[in-house]
Scaffold this active site. Structure first.
Site, PDB file in Angstrom:
ATOM      1  N   GLU A  21       0.923  -0.915   0.245  1.00 59.49           N
ATOM      2  CA  GLU A  21       0.073   0.346   0.082  1.00 59.49           C
ATOM      3  C   GLU A  21       1.090   1.035  -0.079  1.00 59.49           C
ATOM      4  O   GLU A  21       0.260   1.974  -0.744  1.00 59.49           O
ATOM      5  CB  GLU A  21      -0.981   0.234   1.112  1.00 59.49           C
ATOM      6  CG  GLU A  21      -1.914  -1.255   1.383  1.00 59.49           C
ATOM      7  CD  GLU A  21      -2.197  -1.479  -0.049  1.00 59.49           C
ATOM      8  OE1 GLU A  21      -2.628  -1.306  -0.596  1.00 59.49           O
ATOM      9  OE2 GLU A  21      -2.680  -2.544  -0.386  1.00 59.49           O
ATOM     10  N   TYR A  44      -1.087  -8.146 -10.961  1.00 56.99           N
ATOM     11  CA  TYR A  44      -0.313  -8.145  -9.642  1.00 56.99           C
ATOM     12  C   TYR A  44       0.872  -9.151  -9.794  1.00 56.99           C
ATOM     13  O   TYR A  44       2.506  -8.682 -10.754  1.00 56.99           O
ATOM     14  CB  TYR A  44      -0.593  -8.997  -8.586  1.00 56.99           C
ATOM     15  CG  TYR A  44      -1.773  -8.034  -8.146  1.00 56.99           C
ATOM     16  CD1 TYR A  44      -3.429  -8.221  -8.201  1.00 56.99           C
ATOM     17  CD2 TYR A  44      -1.830  -7.109  -6.444  1.00 56.99           C
ATOM     18  CE1 TYR A  44      -4.240  -7.077  -7.648  1.00 56.99           C
ATOM     19  CE2 TYR A  44      -2.787  -6.082  -5.676  1.00 56.99           C
ATOM     20  CZ  TYR A  44      -4.046  -6.684  -6.807  1.00 56.99           C
ATOM     21  OH  TYR A  44      -5.773  -5.659  -6.118  1.00 56.99           O
TER      22      TYR A  44
HETATM   23  N1  BES Z   1      -5.727  -1.204  -4.447  1.00 56.04           N
HETATM   24  C1  BES Z   1      -5.607  -2.563  -4.041  1.00 56.04           C
HETATM   25  C2  BES Z   1      -7.156  -2.972  -3.845  1.00 56.04           C
HETATM   26  C3  BES Z   1      -8.291  -2.493  -4.951  1.00 56.04           C
HETATM   27  C4  BES Z   1      -7.752  -3.669  -5.920  1.00 56.04           C
HETATM   28  C5  BES Z   1      -9.209  -2.496  -4.360  1.00 56.04           C
HETATM   29  C6  BES Z   1      -8.737  -3.926  -7.390  1.00 56.04           C
HETATM   30  C7  BES Z   1     -10.495  -2.425  -5.328  1.00 56.04           C
HETATM   31  C8  BES Z   1     -10.319  -2.626  -6.583  1.00 56.04           C
HETATM   32  C9  BES Z   1      -4.860  -2.456  -3.105  1.00 56.04           C
HETATM   33  O1  BES Z   1      -3.799  -2.288  -2.925  1.00 56.04           O
HETATM   34  C10 BES Z   1      -4.623  -4.316  -3.019  1.00 56.04           C
HETATM   35  O2  BES Z   1      -3.942  -4.896  -3.881  1.00 56.04           O
HETATM   36  N2  BES Z   1      -4.563  -5.411  -1.957  1.00 56.04           N
HETATM   37  C11 BES Z   1      -4.341  -6.332  -2.138  1.00 56.04           C
HETATM   38  C12 BES Z   1      -3.027  -6.552  -1.428  1.00 56.04           C
HETATM   39  C13 BES Z   1      -2.077  -6.382  -1.421  1.00 56.04           C
HETATM   40  C14 BES Z   1      -1.030  -7.177  -0.818  1.00 56.04           C
HETATM   41  C15 BES Z   1      -1.665  -8.008  -3.163  1.00 56.04           C
HETATM   42  C16 BES Z   1      -5.029  -6.980  -0.773  1.00 56.04           C
HETATM   43  O3  BES Z   1      -6.355  -6.087  -0.717  1.00 56.04           O
HETATM   44  O4  BES Z   1      -5.311  -8.118  -1.265  1.00 56.04           O
HETATM   45 ZN    ZN Z   2      -2.431  -2.444  -4.635  1.00 55.23          ZN
END
Ligand code: BES
Ligand code: ZN
Length: 637
Positions: free
Chosen positions: A328, A415
């Protein structure tokens, strides 16, 4: 003639939107910062009704009251509009909002029309503003506004006070803020929010200081974000929360009973910020605070500027899951500073951030942990690509067609494949050159939207510089536009999990594991082992694994989740109770949706369990989570 008029209108706004000849964001002393918009086809956002070339929102001022009894927000949003000379209407995004009036800054009514609503996008709000360039919208959020989750006291750790949290990404903020809800239309904002005492409000902007008394036992909190941000990054939370500083520019908000645990888990935050700055340049947002939310928060984390939102499920007691925080934080560059212009290029946000996250982990905790996390993610990516098919468009980085919908990137491929892409480029060009380029990319496009095409063009112009052999080695277009994994992908170091993989192989043959060895393993090693266990296991073996490895009692929610999934896949009755209590408290979609899916897949055994549990837990989940789980449990086979 009409065409020429339209054209000159577009050109004049494009000029207006460009603050300097290079079309870069520039701050003029005393004037609010205005970011450019992109007008190329690949930058258009089909999930917003806005027509930013004609008229766009540059600043939002909210004046809202939180109503916990009615579960809504109401008040006014004052929007500053930048429009082409001849433009007399502005189109906003709304979803379920109840609009009571729209006026200009003097209070004179402006005509408006709320168009037909569409389930995914909401309804366009067209305001006839004439020559006015500021409009005041008086409104109330609709019932069940999807961004907002109103928690009853029982859903909080303290159990005494209600709680509100929001999740804007990707297109949910239009359920509580009438603005142009597109990641390519950046806006500065400010807010005055009132809440009943003793609740405290935080937002993703800098606080204006102590709250002031408002009427009827309420307090008013003020916030400001003077840097233009994508509107999905406006976020709010309110509850019985307290603050603990972690360093000179960082700290954590959470409920009082969570404070010590949260602060201990986040103790490395200042070091993370320093590591991130060393990698890719100055942190440009001032403070970096976090809020550890109640467990119903639907994501692991959300990169809301100056106030990262976190699930409490990352707290393992040993900082083994703080990759989430690194992630984050990294979004403060990749995502918040340079932002995907539309959701088809989510990988620019999430893939670049996952790469950056791994670099922070390496700096802070060393190459071993970083390479293990890379190997774990690589294996997960390979599995997803195999599952979806290496010719399936959903495995491309730049998403097209239905996959380009705002939620299209949630398969996870963007990702890990995005991160692997950058690790591959780094390995080919060398770390020093790559880091220099990536930092300069963030700098060149700070506070601006970007597309895949821009990313590749910039790489070519500033890093490859016409070197044909290098260009051929990188396979850039294949990485970004083609499905599957290119042949030059950097493979994880087989040594990362050599010991664990040997133990897993031995287990398949002997059905025994050395408890003492497991006890010394890292979180990543344990997760790797669990992923390598035979998929089908008899009850006695599951019981022994649980006993020997202490799985049910694990404080690490990633491990608990993998264990529950394995147990439920095997219809292991003793795990049902734990699954039920887990699903009753945790609302994080990444955990909740797969567990329900696993249950539903276990037909006559699991489906009734899924339906029974979901009937009890559904009302405690955020709309993000029910949106996915409804399709699994209610509409499922
Ligand atoms: N920005 C994302 C969350 C998100 C993505 C919200 C797409 C809505 C639509 C956040 O940064 C994220 O990727 N969170 C991941 C954690 C990460 C360590 C892979 C999660 O929530 O699991
Ligand atoms: Zn993210």
């Amino acid at each position: 003639m009409r065409f020429l008029a339209a054209l000159s209108l577009i050109l004049s706004v494009a000029a207006l939107s460009a603050c300097s000849p290079q079309n870069e964001t520039a701050a003029v002393d005393g004037e609010p910062m205005v970011s450019p918009i992109l007008t190329s086809d690949d930058a258009k956002d089909p999930f917003s009704y806005a027509q930013p070339e004609v008229a766009r929102v540059t600043h939002v001022a909210l004046d809202l009251a939180l109503d916990f009894a009615q579960e809504n927000v109401s008040g006014t949003a004052t929007l500053d509009i930048l429009a082409a000379d001849g433009a007399d209407t502005v189109i906003l995004d709304t979803m379920g909002l109840i609009i009571s009036s729209i006026t200009d800054e003097t209070g004179s009514d402006l005509p408006f029309e709320l168009g037909e609503a569409n389930d995914g996008m909401g309804a366009p709000l067209t305001v006839s503003m004439g020559r006015k360039r500021q409009i005041v919208i008086a409104y109330t959020s609709g019932p069940k506004a999807r961004a907002l989750q109103w928690l009853v006291p029982e859903q909080t750790a303290g159990g005494k006070h209600p709680y509100l949290l929001s999740q804007g990404q990707p297109t949910l903020n239009r359920t509580w803020i009438p603005t142009q809800d597109s990641p390519g239309i950046r806006q500065t904002w400010e807010a005055k929010i009132t809440a009943p005492e003793p609740l405290t409000v935080v937002m993703s902007g800098l606080s204006g200081g102590d709250p002031v008394e408002a009427d009827k036992g309420r307090r008013a909190f003020t916030f400001a974000m003077d840097k233009p941000v994508a509107p999905y990054l406006i976020a709010i939370a309110a509850g019985d929360i307290v603050f603990q500083p972690l360093g000179p520019r960082s700290g954590v908000w959470t409920e009082p009973v969570m404070l010590d645990k949260a602060a201990a888990e986040l103790a490395d935050t200042e070091k993370m910020i320093a590591a991130a700055e060393e990698l890719y340049g100055e942190y440009r947002w001032g403070r970096y605070d976090m809020i550890v939310l109640p467990p119903s928060f639907p994501y692991g984390g959300m990169e809301n500027p100056v106030m990262t939102f976190l699930t409490p499920t990352f707290i393992a007691g040993d900082r083994s899951l703080t990759g989430l925080v690194a992630h984050e934080l990294a979004h403060s560059w990749s995502g918040n500073l340079v932002t995907n212009a539309n959701w088809s290029d989510s990988w620019l946000n999430e893939g670049t951030t996952s790469y950056f996250e791994n670099r922070i982990i390496e700096k802070l905790y060393g190459e071993k942990r970083a390479s293990q996390e890379r190997a774990l993610n690589f294996a997960a990516m390979e599995e997803t690509i195999a599952e979806k098919g290496s010719d399936s468009d959903i495995t491309a980085l730049h998403l097209t067609g239905d996959n380009a919908a705002p939620e299209g990137g949630t398969s996870g491929v963007i990702y890990d494949k995005g991160a692997n892409f950058l690790h591959t480029v780094e390995a080919i060009v060398g770390r020093e050159k790559f880091d220099e380029w990536l930092e300069s990319w963030f700098d060149r496009h700070a506070f601006e939207p970007a597309t895949s095409a821009m990313f590749l063009a910039d790489l070519r112009k500033n890093l490859i510089k016409g070197d044909a052999a290098l260009e051929a080695k990188l396979m850039l277009d294949e990485w970004v536009y083609e499905p599957g994994l290119p042949s030059n992908a950097l493979r994880p170091d087989p040594a990362a999990f050599a010991e664990v993989d040997k133990a897993a192989e031995a287990y398949a043959a002997s059905r025994t594991l050395d408890k003492a060895v497991w006890a010394n393993w890292t979180s990543a090693e344990r997760l790797r082992l669990l992923s390598k266990l035979p998929k089908q296991l008899p009850d006695e073996e599951l019981a022994k694994l649980d006993r020997d490895l202490g799985l049910t009692a694990s404080a690490n929610n990633e491990i608990l989740f993998v264990w529950l999934n394995l147990a439920l896949q095997n219809r292991y009755e003793p795990a049902v109770q734990l699954a039920e209590s887990f699903l009753a408290t945790v609302g994080r979609r990444k955990f909740v949706a797969p567990l329900f899916k696993t249950l539903v897949e276990q037909d006559d055994w699991g489906k009734p369990i899924a339906k029974r549990i979901y009937a009890k837990t559904r009302s405690s989940y955020h709309s993000v989570t029910t949106g996915t789980v409804d399709a699994v449990v209610l509409d499922g086979k």
